[in-house]
Design an enzyme around this catalytic site. Sequence first.
Site, PDB file in Angstrom:
ATOM      1  N   TRP A 148       1.778   1.770  -3.464  1.00 57.00           N
ATOM      2  CA  TRP A 148       0.714   2.390  -4.284  1.00 57.00           C
ATOM      3  C   TRP A 148       0.801   3.913  -4.158  1.00 57.00           C
ATOM      4  O   TRP A 148       0.608   4.654  -5.121  1.00 57.00           O
ATOM      5  CB  TRP A 148      -0.683   1.915  -3.837  1.00 57.00           C
ATOM      6  CG  TRP A 148      -1.151   0.682  -4.549  1.00 57.00           C
ATOM      7  CD1 TRP A 148      -1.221  -0.572  -4.025  1.00 57.00           C
ATOM      8  CD2 TRP A 148      -1.579   0.575  -5.920  1.00 57.00           C
ATOM      9  NE1 TRP A 148      -1.682  -1.448  -4.987  1.00 57.00           N
ATOM     10  CE2 TRP A 148      -1.916  -0.769  -6.154  1.00 57.00           C
ATOM     11  CE3 TRP A 148      -1.723   1.484  -6.976  1.00 57.00           C
ATOM     12  CZ2 TRP A 148      -2.384  -1.235  -7.382  1.00 57.00           C
ATOM     13  CZ3 TRP A 148      -2.195   1.029  -8.206  1.00 57.00           C
ATOM     14  CH2 TRP A 148      -2.513  -0.312  -8.401  1.00 57.00           C
ATOM     15  N   TRP A 178     -15.839  10.954 -13.181  1.00 57.90           N
ATOM     16  CA  TRP A 178     -15.038  10.722 -11.974  1.00 57.90           C
ATOM     17  C   TRP A 178     -14.531  12.017 -11.366  1.00 57.90           C
ATOM     18  O   TRP A 178     -14.298  12.109 -10.159  1.00 57.90           O
ATOM     19  CB  TRP A 178     -13.867   9.773 -12.266  1.00 57.90           C
ATOM     20  CG  TRP A 178     -12.893  10.221 -13.325  1.00 57.90           C
ATOM     21  CD1 TRP A 178     -12.912   9.901 -14.638  1.00 57.90           C
ATOM     22  CD2 TRP A 178     -11.751  11.081 -13.152  1.00 57.90           C
ATOM     23  NE1 TRP A 178     -11.865  10.499 -15.304  1.00 57.90           N
ATOM     24  CE2 TRP A 178     -11.135  11.226 -14.422  1.00 57.90           C
ATOM     25  CE3 TRP A 178     -11.184  11.729 -12.065  1.00 57.90           C
ATOM     26  CZ2 TRP A 178      -9.991  12.010 -14.626  1.00 57.90           C
ATOM     27  CZ3 TRP A 178     -10.042  12.500 -12.258  1.00 57.90           C
ATOM     28  CH2 TRP A 178      -9.460  12.641 -13.521  1.00 57.90           C
ATOM     29  N   GLU A 181       0.842  -1.219   0.000  1.00 54.16           N
ATOM     30  CA  GLU A 181       0.000   0.000   0.000  1.00 54.16           C
ATOM     31  C   GLU A 181       0.863   1.249   0.000  1.00 54.16           C
ATOM     32  O   GLU A 181       0.547   2.240  -0.675  1.00 54.16           O
ATOM     33  CB  GLU A 181      -0.953  -0.005   1.201  1.00 54.16           C
ATOM     34  CG  GLU A 181      -1.961  -1.129   1.180  1.00 54.16           C
ATOM     35  CD  GLU A 181      -2.659  -1.302  -0.159  1.00 54.16           C
ATOM     36  OE1 GLU A 181      -3.265  -0.337  -0.653  1.00 54.16           O
ATOM     37  OE2 GLU A 181      -2.576  -2.398  -0.737  1.00 54.16           O
ATOM     38  N   TRP A 225     -20.300  10.709 -20.354  1.00 47.42           N
ATOM     39  CA  TRP A 225     -20.832  10.813 -18.993  1.00 47.42           C
ATOM     40  C   TRP A 225     -22.232  11.424 -19.016  1.00 47.42           C
ATOM     41  O   TRP A 225     -22.483  12.377 -19.764  1.00 47.42           O
ATOM     42  CB  TRP A 225     -19.925  11.692 -18.124  1.00 47.42           C
ATOM     43  CG  TRP A 225     -18.525  11.177 -17.982  1.00 47.42           C
ATOM     44  CD1 TRP A 225     -17.396  11.708 -18.525  1.00 47.42           C
ATOM     45  CD2 TRP A 225     -18.096  10.033 -17.235  1.00 47.42           C
ATOM     46  NE1 TRP A 225     -16.286  10.965 -18.168  1.00 47.42           N
ATOM     47  CE2 TRP A 225     -16.684   9.930 -17.381  1.00 47.42           C
ATOM     48  CE3 TRP A 225     -18.756   9.074 -16.469  1.00 47.42           C
ATOM     49  CZ2 TRP A 225     -15.945   8.922 -16.777  1.00 47.42           C
ATOM     50  CZ3 TRP A 225     -18.013   8.072 -15.867  1.00 47.42           C
ATOM     51  CH2 TRP A 225     -16.633   7.996 -16.020  1.00 47.42           C
ATOM     52  N   ASN A 276     -10.766   2.523   2.747  1.00 48.05           N
ATOM     53  CA  ASN A 276     -10.346   2.308   1.341  1.00 48.05           C
ATOM     54  C   ASN A 276     -11.340   1.463   0.550  1.00 48.05           C
ATOM     55  O   ASN A 276     -11.683   1.788  -0.582  1.00 48.05           O
ATOM     56  CB  ASN A 276      -8.962   1.665   1.309  1.00 48.05           C
ATOM     57  CG  ASN A 276      -8.494   1.449  -0.122  1.00 48.05           C
ATOM     58  OD1 ASN A 276      -8.412   2.402  -0.903  1.00 48.05           O
ATOM     59  ND2 ASN A 276      -8.227   0.209  -0.487  1.00 48.05           N
ATOM     60  N   TRP A 301      -9.427   7.522  -8.029  1.00 47.70           N
ATOM     61  CA  TRP A 301     -10.625   7.742  -8.858  1.00 47.70           C
ATOM     62  C   TRP A 301     -10.440   7.207 -10.268  1.00 47.70           C
ATOM     63  O   TRP A 301     -11.330   6.571 -10.829  1.00 47.70           O
ATOM     64  CB  TRP A 301     -10.995   9.241  -8.887  1.00 47.70           C
ATOM     65  CG  TRP A 301     -11.867   9.571  -7.717  1.00 47.70           C
ATOM     66  CD1 TRP A 301     -11.480  10.093  -6.518  1.00 47.70           C
ATOM     67  CD2 TRP A 301     -13.280   9.344  -7.616  1.00 47.70           C
ATOM     68  NE1 TRP A 301     -12.559  10.199  -5.673  1.00 47.70           N
ATOM     69  CE2 TRP A 301     -13.674   9.750  -6.326  1.00 47.70           C
ATOM     70  CE3 TRP A 301     -14.249   8.829  -8.473  1.00 47.70           C
ATOM     71  CZ2 TRP A 301     -14.995   9.670  -5.884  1.00 47.70           C
ATOM     72  CZ3 TRP A 301     -15.569   8.745  -8.031  1.00 47.70           C
ATOM     73  CH2 TRP A 301     -15.933   9.154  -6.755  1.00 47.70           C
TER      74      TRP A 301
HETATM   75  C1  LIG Z   1     -11.415   6.833  -4.922  1.00 50.27           C
HETATM   76  C2  LIG Z   1     -10.256   6.857  -3.966  1.00 50.27           C
HETATM   77  C3  LIG Z   1      -9.823   8.076  -3.444  1.00 50.27           C
HETATM   78  C4  LIG Z   1      -8.735   8.122  -2.562  1.00 50.27           C
HETATM   79  N1  LIG Z   1      -8.320   9.337  -2.059  1.00 50.27           N
HETATM   80  C5  LIG Z   1      -7.241   9.395  -1.233  1.00 50.27           C
HETATM   81  C6  LIG Z   1      -6.790  10.640  -0.709  1.00 50.27           C
HETATM   82  O1  LIG Z   1      -7.298  11.718  -1.029  1.00 50.27           O
HETATM   83  N2  LIG Z   1      -5.737  10.615   0.167  1.00 50.27           N
HETATM   84  C7  LIG Z   1      -5.122   9.453   0.530  1.00 50.27           C
HETATM   85  O2  LIG Z   1      -4.176   9.498   1.325  1.00 50.27           O
HETATM   86  N3  LIG Z   1      -5.512   8.279   0.028  1.00 50.27           N
HETATM   87  C8  LIG Z   1      -6.561   8.196  -0.825  1.00 50.27           C
HETATM   88  N4  LIG Z   1      -6.970   6.986  -1.311  1.00 50.27           N
HETATM   89  C9  LIG Z   1      -6.199   5.768  -0.985  1.00 50.27           C
HETATM   90  C10 LIG Z   1      -6.667   5.012   0.274  1.00 50.27           C
HETATM   91  O3  LIG Z   1      -8.051   4.837   0.260  1.00 50.27           O
HETATM   92  C11 LIG Z   1      -6.271   5.718   1.571  1.00 50.27           C
HETATM   93  O4  LIG Z   1      -4.900   6.066   1.526  1.00 50.27           O
HETATM   94  C12 LIG Z   1      -6.482   4.799   2.775  1.00 50.27           C
HETATM   95  O5  LIG Z   1      -7.850   4.475   2.883  1.00 50.27           O
HETATM   96  C13 LIG Z   1      -6.030   5.505   4.040  1.00 50.27           C
HETATM   97  O6  LIG Z   1      -6.253   4.686   5.142  1.00 50.27           O
HETATM   98  P1  LIG Z   1      -5.062   4.151   6.039  1.00 50.27           P
HETATM   99  O7  LIG Z   1      -4.153   5.272   6.386  1.00 50.27           O
HETATM  100  O8  LIG Z   1      -5.673   3.389   7.156  1.00 50.27           O
HETATM  101  O9  LIG Z   1      -4.328   3.200   5.018  1.00 50.27           O
HETATM  102  P2  LIG Z   1      -3.408   1.910   5.199  1.00 50.27           P
HETATM  103  O10 LIG Z   1      -4.153   0.784   4.586  1.00 50.27           O
HETATM  104  O11 LIG Z   1      -2.929   1.731   6.574  1.00 50.27           O
HETATM  105  O12 LIG Z   1      -2.182   2.240   4.236  1.00 50.27           O
HETATM  106  C14 LIG Z   1      -1.052   2.998   4.692  1.00 50.27           C
HETATM  107  C15 LIG Z   1      -0.842   4.207   3.819  1.00 50.27           C
HETATM  108  O13 LIG Z   1      -0.556   3.796   2.481  1.00 50.27           O
HETATM  109  C16 LIG Z   1      -1.112   4.738   1.567  1.00 50.27           C
HETATM  110  N5  LIG Z   1      -2.137   4.054   0.757  1.00 50.27           N
HETATM  111  C17 LIG Z   1      -2.901   3.007   1.114  1.00 50.27           C
HETATM  112  N6  LIG Z   1      -3.694   2.623   0.088  1.00 50.27           N
HETATM  113  C18 LIG Z   1      -3.425   3.459  -0.927  1.00 50.27           C
HETATM  114  C19 LIG Z   1      -3.923   3.580  -2.264  1.00 50.27           C
HETATM  115  N7  LIG Z   1      -4.838   2.747  -2.764  1.00 50.27           N
HETATM  116  N8  LIG Z   1      -3.439   4.578  -3.016  1.00 50.27           N
HETATM  117  C20 LIG Z   1      -2.495   5.427  -2.556  1.00 50.27           C
HETATM  118  N9  LIG Z   1      -1.991   5.358  -1.309  1.00 50.27           N
HETATM  119  C21 LIG Z   1      -2.447   4.388  -0.508  1.00 50.27           C
HETATM  120  C22 LIG Z   1      -1.769   5.838   2.392  1.00 50.27           C
HETATM  121  O14 LIG Z   1      -0.860   6.884   2.541  1.00 50.27           O
HETATM  122  C23 LIG Z   1      -2.047   5.124   3.699  1.00 50.27           C
HETATM  123  O15 LIG Z   1      -2.143   6.001   4.795  1.00 50.27           O
HETATM  124  C24 LIG Z   1      -8.058   6.919  -2.206  1.00 50.27           C
HETATM  125  C25 LIG Z   1      -8.521   5.695  -2.740  1.00 50.27           C
HETATM  126  C26 LIG Z   1      -9.592   5.670  -3.602  1.00 50.27           C
HETATM  127  C27 LIG Z   1     -10.058   4.350  -4.148  1.00 50.27           C
END
Ligand SMILES: Cc1cc2nc3c(=O)[nH]c(=O)nc-3n(C[C@H](O)[C@H](O)[C@H](O)COP(=O)(O)OP(=O)(O)OC[C@H]3O[C@@H](n4cnc5c(N)ncnc54)[C@H](O)[C@@H]3O)c2cc1C
Length: 458
Positions: free
Chosen positions: A278, A360, A275, A307, A342, A383
């Site tokens: 990502w 989107w 993650e 759209w 997420n 997105w």
């Molecule tokens: C439509 C959509 C919009 C999103 N918008 C944002 C946003 O504005 N800001 C944001 O930080 N994340 C965003 N994410 C990614 C992800 O949903 C969040 O980072 C995550 O839910 C944060 O929770 P956590 O800190 O408990 O993550 P954990 O699961 O603990 O992951 C640790 C860290 O890894 C990074 N991470 C995890 N998953 C992703 C991912 N899929 N993409 C990029 N980084 C990731 C984040 O920095 C996160 O804090 C988005 C995902 C989707 C599908």
Amino acid sequence: MKIVWFRKDLRVHDNAALTQACQDGPVTAVYFITPEQWKKHDVAPIQIDFIEKALNQLANSLAELGIELIVKTVDLFSDVPNSLVYLCRKLNASEVLANCEVEIDEINRDISVQQHGVNLKLFQSDCIINPGEVLTQQGTMFKVFTPFKINCLSQIKSLDLTPYAKPAYNNLILEQDELITLSPPTISIELPKKDSSTWQASEDAAQAHLSKFLDEQVEDYHLHRDFPAKPGTSMLSPYLALGLISAKQCLYALLQRYPHALDNGKDGPSTWVNELIWREFYRHIMVLNPRLGKGANYNQLGNNINWQNDPKLFKAWCEGKTGYPLVDAAMQQLTQTGWMHNRLRMVCASFLTKHLLIDWRWGERFFKQHLIDGDFASNNGGWQWVASTGCDAQPYFRIFNPIIQSQKFDPNGQFISIYNQALSHLSDKQIHFPVNPIVEHKLARLTALDLFSVLKKG
Ligand SMILES: Cc1cc2nc3c(=O)[nH]c(=O)nc-3n(C[C@H](O)[C@H](O)[C@H](O)COP(=O)(O)OP(=O)(O)OC[C@H]3O[C@@H](n4cnc5c(N)ncnc54)[C@H](O)[C@@H]3O)c2cc1C
């Protein structure tokens, strides 16, 4: 005198620009509040509140180091260069040091600052590996996540991830027994704010959060991360988005406990690394494809999607009134708490784009306007992944069924019941089904398959 310009790196530990500046001579810090720019960037009121609290903590931490934090308010990024030129003259500063940001407006602002004659030196403190340094053998950015990840993992193994320590007391002129602790005035951001105190806005809190996650949750991260009713993920995203903690600090701490986590395994620690990568992926794509910062589809075939953009359907989605219990509960989580799990971000984004056929970019904007962790690269990447227009996106024909998602990831309706008490009496079987839905799943799916078929290659 050197100036350290803080942006989305509100920390004194593992801060490359601050560490470098403190190597020799006195330092002053500056932060710019840019209300009109923030409006254009849809910065959420809850994130503004979080920034305000984080700035006050940062000012205290810097004061303990003998560094004053000057907070200036100018409307737009385009007003920053002149303000910095003035500050450099006033303080007789030879250099301004800052950490890179990945978004196009931020990059252009920095170029403009340099063009105004400011000796701006930029450092990498946001990504684990510099954008542009994870490339295919042909020297291009990867178009698929897995090989990008494998390349990252191999590079990371040879990096020294030790975070920079907090710099020593900065005012070198004073003897140890004369150390003066500055008492910074309270910083207040005069913009609409929403209480963010669920997340304590300090570096210490971010570190405590990380330690707790590593001690108690990361082992089972791969098992629990998709269940919104469980405390399965780190919830570190607000801290990472504003830089109260760095991705490198997170990875370093993880590897201290789980050195094997870079071995591309499938257990909790390895999945968490995935993650973090990502996050890197979307940042690297953003830097190498600046047009993404201007709302472009990564896959230009996405320009052909017709759209439907029905404002009434959009309003129902925003208000959590689609009739689909999981989607509606998730949208309540977003608007009430400023954060969304997420799995639910994926479900809600899929529902907006593929069930309601809404662009989107509308959803991206709404998320940004409400998220405490709003982060341009991750939000845009997420997105476009869901809308099938992104880099290594989900195939256009994959359309989440909101009922099955609910049955799978909220099997007892525990999450739904938190945000919709009225449904809590329903059985585990019943709670997932829509009540007065604004669109019918099967029909919406078929319409979407037709509309999105423009993404078919060849
Ligand atoms: C439509 C959509 C919009 C999103 N918008 C944002 C946003 O504005 N800001 C944001 O930080 N994340 C965003 N994410 C990614 C992800 O949903 C969040 O980072 C995550 O839910 C944060 O929770 P956590 O800190 O408990 O993550 P954990 O699961 O603990 O992951 C640790 C860290 O890894 C990074 N991470 C995890 N998953 C992703 C991912 N899929 N993409 C990029 N980084 C990731 C984040 O920095 C996160 O804090 C988005 C995902 C989707 C599908």
